[in-house]
Structure formats: structure tokens, C-alpha cells
Enzyme design. Structure first.
Site, PDB file in Angstrom:
ATOM      1  N   GLU A   1    -125.691 -45.537-111.513  1.00 12.83           N
ATOM      2  CA  GLU A   1    -124.949 -45.038-110.357  1.00 12.83           C
ATOM      3  C   GLU A   1    -125.824 -45.021-109.112  1.00 12.83           C
ATOM      4  O   GLU A   1    -126.948 -44.520-109.138  1.00 12.83           O
ATOM      5  CB  GLU A   1    -124.414 -43.626-110.618  1.00 12.83           C
ATOM      6  CG  GLU A   1    -123.474 -43.127-109.534  1.00 12.83           C
ATOM      7  CD  GLU A   1    -122.778 -41.823-109.905  1.00 12.83           C
ATOM      8  OE1 GLU A   1    -121.757 -41.491-109.263  1.00 12.83           O
ATOM      9  OE2 GLU A   1    -123.246 -41.133-110.841  1.00 12.83           O
TER      10      GLU A   1
ATOM     11  N   ASP B   1    -120.676 -39.406-101.890  1.00 13.93           N
ATOM     12  CA  ASP B   1    -122.097 -39.273-102.228  1.00 13.93           C
ATOM     13  C   ASP B   1    -122.616 -40.385-103.126  1.00 13.93           C
ATOM     14  O   ASP B   1    -123.758 -40.817-102.981  1.00 13.93           O
ATOM     15  CB  ASP B   1    -122.364 -37.923-102.894  1.00 13.93           C
ATOM     16  CG  ASP B   1    -121.789 -37.840-104.306  1.00 13.93           C
ATOM     17  OD1 ASP B   1    -120.568 -38.038-104.474  1.00 13.93           O
ATOM     18  OD2 ASP B   1    -122.569 -37.598-105.252  1.00 13.93           O
TER      19      ASP B   1
ATOM     20  N   TYR C   1    -124.057 -30.450-107.886  1.00 19.86           N
ATOM     21  CA  TYR C   1    -125.084 -30.208-106.860  1.00 19.86           C
ATOM     22  C   TYR C   1    -125.343 -28.715-106.719  1.00 19.86           C
ATOM     23  O   TYR C   1    -125.239 -28.142-105.635  1.00 19.86           O
ATOM     24  CB  TYR C   1    -124.669 -30.841-105.526  1.00 19.86           C
ATOM     25  CG  TYR C   1    -124.658 -32.350-105.586  1.00 19.86           C
ATOM     26  CD1 TYR C   1    -125.847 -33.077-105.584  1.00 19.86           C
ATOM     27  CD2 TYR C   1    -123.459 -33.046-105.688  1.00 19.86           C
ATOM     28  CE1 TYR C   1    -125.844 -34.461-105.669  1.00 19.86           C
ATOM     29  CE2 TYR C   1    -123.444 -34.437-105.769  1.00 19.86           C
ATOM     30  CZ  TYR C   1    -124.635 -35.130-105.758  1.00 19.86           C
ATOM     31  OH  TYR C   1    -124.624 -36.504-105.843  1.00 19.86           O
TER      32      TYR C   1
ATOM     33  N   ASP D   1    -118.345 -41.801-107.073  1.00 18.40           N
ATOM     34  CA  ASP D   1    -117.038 -41.160-107.176  1.00 18.40           C
ATOM     35  C   ASP D   1    -116.397 -41.091-105.794  1.00 18.40           C
ATOM     36  O   ASP D   1    -116.855 -41.743-104.853  1.00 18.40           O
ATOM     37  CB  ASP D   1    -117.182 -39.767-107.798  1.00 18.40           C
ATOM     38  CG  ASP D   1    -118.217 -38.911-107.081  1.00 18.40           C
ATOM     39  OD1 ASP D   1    -118.480 -39.177-105.881  1.00 18.40           O
ATOM     40  OD2 ASP D   1    -118.773 -37.987-107.704  1.00 18.40           O
TER      41      ASP D   1
END
Length: 501
Positions: free
Chosen positions: A482, A93, A244, A96
């Protein structure tokens, strides 16, 4: 999965697009070495190309021979084995090595919507964009292969985040989590249904059999989502929260999924469902944010087209709700916040996701309004499609460098862009350069340095500056440094429009 690009049906798919579009060179040309502050000088074609190639850097699984992000290698080849299922493939995603199904499905929906609305403007980038969609849908088909069960996540987020290692070196548990009729997940199931339905439209002409497979699976998954209601984070809180969580509930995904199935099937079943359940599912609740979590606004924009263009009178309220959203994000509106430099500002972490999703909705709604030869209404004021396009363009231009720092927030675009993004694979030497395994904690020696990342994750858009237009470019600052797939997905559509406008 690695050889999917070479299947006969996809070759036909690519060939059709080369025949029906006038291709332009897909080679990336760098923008002028001098930063230009005038809006017309952005190389949107270059930015579009890079926004799509980014997804190749996020791939999990066995990479195909034509992989263009060459510093990446195969990873996650045993994913799913914890439950004796095949869950190889899909996307990581963000920075990571997790495969979170909820944002992956939303990414797929938005990539597909980008192609549906603006794919005709992508020219030679269209096959690459379709590859990006298909890499996701191939995985989502695997995740939904068993009746009344959806595999929603691969990886233990807490253990994964405790390591700083390349995806190729992963040695953390690849735990598999699922929802089923006893532990429902209407939100993630509704989003996957939306993703598969939207993607079925993308492949309808060039690969009818694959398109039909996607659509039939979307119908099945939506039935599951609606029949067994509940948020997936209720049963999986330790695994999916706070990463999430379904903060907005599952009602928005049911409406969103039904809207996409209506668009994909054009059958009265889903229109009737929307008319019967719209209010219960929050159709008229006020929202001015569109993201992987909250789909209400997206559903309203999508359904407004049915009223504006298809003349479905029973959906007139969705045009009013769409106008309400548009009015709420206009500069100067009481519910909107912009930085001094002019960037829409919603959240302190990963704010660019709201910038790209809102820009896409503005351009898409402008398209619908133009086709219907009408405008948006904000109280007594008229808001034209041209104004919506102008606002969206300014947001994208800010992202590409028209901002107080004169910094592009897309890696590889322009001369000044983030060099220390919060991304494991990008920040560590590639397997080709450093074949020896980098252990879980060993990568933190690189994490803490001020050295630029050795591998540019080209096209990645980071979380972006703070409310004062400041950006420290620190690897540890995941809220601003990120990247994420759902930041790029709607930007693909916006850039396609701007590249050809």
C-alpha cells in the site's frame, strides 16, 4: 477549490518561480531500459517528477482542468455535508477512500519542509510541488474555519474498508468527526499548526496574502492545541484507532508545532514556549523513529538549526539530541536494523515511510552541519555531513532499484516495479473506461486476481520489502503493497537534493 490553480495570486506565484529558476523539461523520461546497479545512473529528476505527480492521484474533490493523473475523476463532492460544513478537497491518505486529518497534516508539513530546504533545487518541478502543498492547505483551512473546532476526519473507516470501490463511486457514509474544547485533540491540532506554519514559509514570497492567512490560522490552531490538552484518539478511538491512533501522545506535536511557529514568525513567543516547556514535552526522551505519529526527532533536527546557524545558545541541547538520533540509525549501531540488502528496517508494515523520513532528516541535518562547518558526534567518533548524505543516498537508491530483487518500489520508475498495489482507484478500471458504477463489494472480484492494476499510480511508493528483502507484490498485502502520502512527502525533498547534487 477546483479553480485554485487559476487564481491570479497563484499565477503570480508560478511566474515568479519560472523567473528565478532555470527550468528543465518536466516531461518524464524513462530510465535506461537496462537496470544499472551503479548509484550514479539513477534518474533522480524523473523520480522527483513522479514522486510529486503521485499526489494528484490521491486528490479528493473537484479536479482542476490541468489534472495530470487523468484516470482519476471528481470524488467526495459532498464531503462535510453530514455536519453542514464544506470539507471538499484534500487527500486520501493511502489506498482507501478515507480522509484522515492526522496523516494529511503531517504529509503537508513534510512536503513544505521539503520545499523549504530543497525547493531551490526543484527547478520546473517547484510549481507542481507547491500545487501539492496548496491542495492540502486549502483543505486544512476549511477544516479549521470554525473557532475551537477542528474537523479531523471524513469517512467511516470500517465501512470504507469493507468495500473495494473507486473514490468516484463511493456510497459508504461520509461521516465527519471533529475535536473541540470538550473533546480535545492537541496532537492533530499541533500537527495542523505545524503544517500551516511550514506552508506559510513556502508561500511567503510569491503569495504573501495566502501565506499570512496560513500563518494566522496556524497561530490560532496552536493556541487551541495548547489550551485544551489531550490526545484526539481518546475521544475518537472507534473512528481513528487502530488506523491513526496517537500512540506517542500529544506532547511531541506541541513541541513540533511550536518549533514551526518559531521558524515561521521568528518571534520570541514560541522560543520562550520551547525553552519553558521543552523538557515537559519530551525534548530529551530517546526516539529513533520519525513518522506521522512521533515528531520528536523532527523537532530536534529543526531546532538544532537555530543553534547551529542562528546561534541561539539556549537550544544547544537540540543539537546534542539530533546527534543522538543520527547515531542511532547509523549502520552498525545497536539500535538500528538493516536488511541483508542494506535497507533501514523499522517496522513490518509500511517500512518505507521510515526509510524516506530518515533519509530526508539525514540530508537536512547534513545541510545544517555543512552550513555551520561542524559535524555530528557519536561517542568518540566523528560523523561528517558527507557520510550522512551517503547513507541517505544508499537508502533512496535501494528504493529505486539497487536491491537484491532489482525492483523499484516506486510505481512507474524503472522497468520492474509493483504492479498490484493495494489501492482501490488504481486496481479498478477508470470511470472513462468503465462508466458504470462499481458497487461496494463488486470490486473484490478484481482485488483477488493476479492481474496487474489497470491504472498506474505513477510515483507511488509502497510499504516495501520485508526484513529479508522479499516482496511478493500481492494486492492483499497492505503492509507492503500500500502506498501513502506520508511515504512520498519527505522523499520529494530527498530526491530534489539528489537530482541536483
Amino acid at each position: 477549490m477546483a479553480l485554485y490553480l487559476y487564481s491570479s495570486r497563484l499565477i503570480i506565484c508560478l511566474s515568479l518561480h519560472l523567473l528565478i529558476t532555470n527550468g528543465f523539461s518536466s516531461s518524464s523520461s524513462r530510465p535506461s531500459i537496462h537496470h544499472r546497479h551503479h548509484l550514479d545512473n539513477h534518474n533522480y529528476k524523473d523520480a522527483l517528477s513522479k514522486s510529486i505527480i503521485f499526489f494528484e492521484g490521491q486528490r479528493s474533490g473537484k479536479l482542476p482542468p490541468n489534472q495530470r493523473m487523468t484516470w482519476r475523476s471528481n470524488s467526495g463532492l459532498s464531503d462535510g455535508s453530514a455536519l453542514n460544513v464544506d470539507l471538499v478537497g484534500g487527500y486520501y491518505d493511502a489506498g482507501d477512500n478515507m480522509k484522515f486529518g492526522f496523516p494529511m497534516a503531517f504529509t503537508t508539513t513534510m512536503l513544505s519542509w521539503s520545499l523549504i530546504e530543497f525547493g531551490g533545487l526543484m527547478k520546473s518541478e517547484l510549481p507542481n510541488a507547491k500545487d501539492a502543498v496548496r491542495w492540502a492547505t486549502d483543505f486544512l483551512l476549511k477544516a479549521t474555519a470554525h473557532p475551537d473546532t477542528i474537523y479531523v476526519q471524513v469517512g467511516d473507516p470500517n465501512m470504507d474498508h469493507a468495500c473495494w470501490e473507486r473514490p468516484e463511486d463511493m456510497d459508504t457514509p461520509r461521516s465527519v468527526f471533529k475535536v473541540d474544547k470538550n473533546n480535545p485533540g492537541s496532537d492533530i491540532a499541533g500537527e495542523i499548526a505545524a503544517a500551516l506554519a511550514a506552508a506559510s514559509i513556502v508561500f511567503r514570497r510569491c503569495d504573501p496574502s495566502y501565506s499570512n492567512l496560513l500563518l494566522q490560522r496556524a497561530i490560532t490552531v496552536f493556541t487551541f492545541a495548547d489550551k485544551y490538552r489531550g490526545p484526539y484518539s481518546a475521544g475518537l478511538a472507534p473512528e481513528v484507532c487502530p488506523f491513526y491512533c496517537s500512540y506517542s501522545g500529544y506532547q511531541d506535536e506541541l513541541l513540533w508545532g511550536a518549533a514551526w511557529l518559531h521558524k515561521a514568525t521568528n518571534k520570541p513567543t514560541y522560543l520562550n514556549y520551547i525553552k519553558a516547556n521543552g523538557q515537559i514535552l519530551g525534548a530529551d526522551e530517546f526516539d529513533n523513529m520519525f513518522s506521522w505519529d512521533n515528531k520528536h526527532v523532527g523537532a530536534r533536527i529543526l531546532l538544532s538549526k537555530e543553534f547551529l546557524i542562528q546561534k541561539v545558545k539556549s537550544l544547544e541541547e537540540y543539537k546534542e539530541h539530533a546527534d543522538s538520533f543520527i547515531c542511532s540509525v547509523l549502520p552498525g549501531a545497536s539500535s538500528s536494523q538493516y536488511t541483508p540488502g542494506g535497507l533501514l528496517f523499522k517496522m513490518g508494515e509500511s517500512n518505507m515511510q521510515y526509510v524516506t523520513s530518515t533519509s530526508f532528516l539525514l540530508l537536512t541535518y547534513a545541510k545544517y552541519l555543512t552550513s555551520a562547518r561542524t559535524v555530528a558526534y557519536c561517542g568518540g567518533s566523528v560523523v561528517t555531513p558527507a557520510r550522512l548524505r551517503s547513507i541517505a543516498k544508499k537508502q533512496v537508491d535501494y528504493l529505486l532499484g539497487d536491491n537484491p530483487l532489482k525492483m523499484s518500489y516506486m510505481v512507474g520508475y524503472g522497468l520492474k516495479y509493483p504492479r498490484r498495489i493495494h489501492h482501490r482507484g488504481s486496481s479498478l478500471p477508470s470511470v472513462a473506461v468503465h462508466p458504470t458504477r462499481i458497487q461496494c463489494h463488486d470490486g473484490f472480484s478484481m482485488f483477488t486476481t493476479q492481474s496487474p492494476n489497470p491504472n498506474d499510480l505513477v510515483g507511488a511508493v509502497v510499504g516495501g520489502p520485508d526484513q529479508n528483502d522479499q516482496f511478493p507484490d500481492e494486492r492483499s498485502d497492505y503492509g507492503r503493497s500500500e502506498p501513502a502520502t506520508y511515504i512520498n512527502a519527505p522523499l520529494v525533498g530527498a530526491l530534489a537534493y539528489l537530482a541536483r547534487s
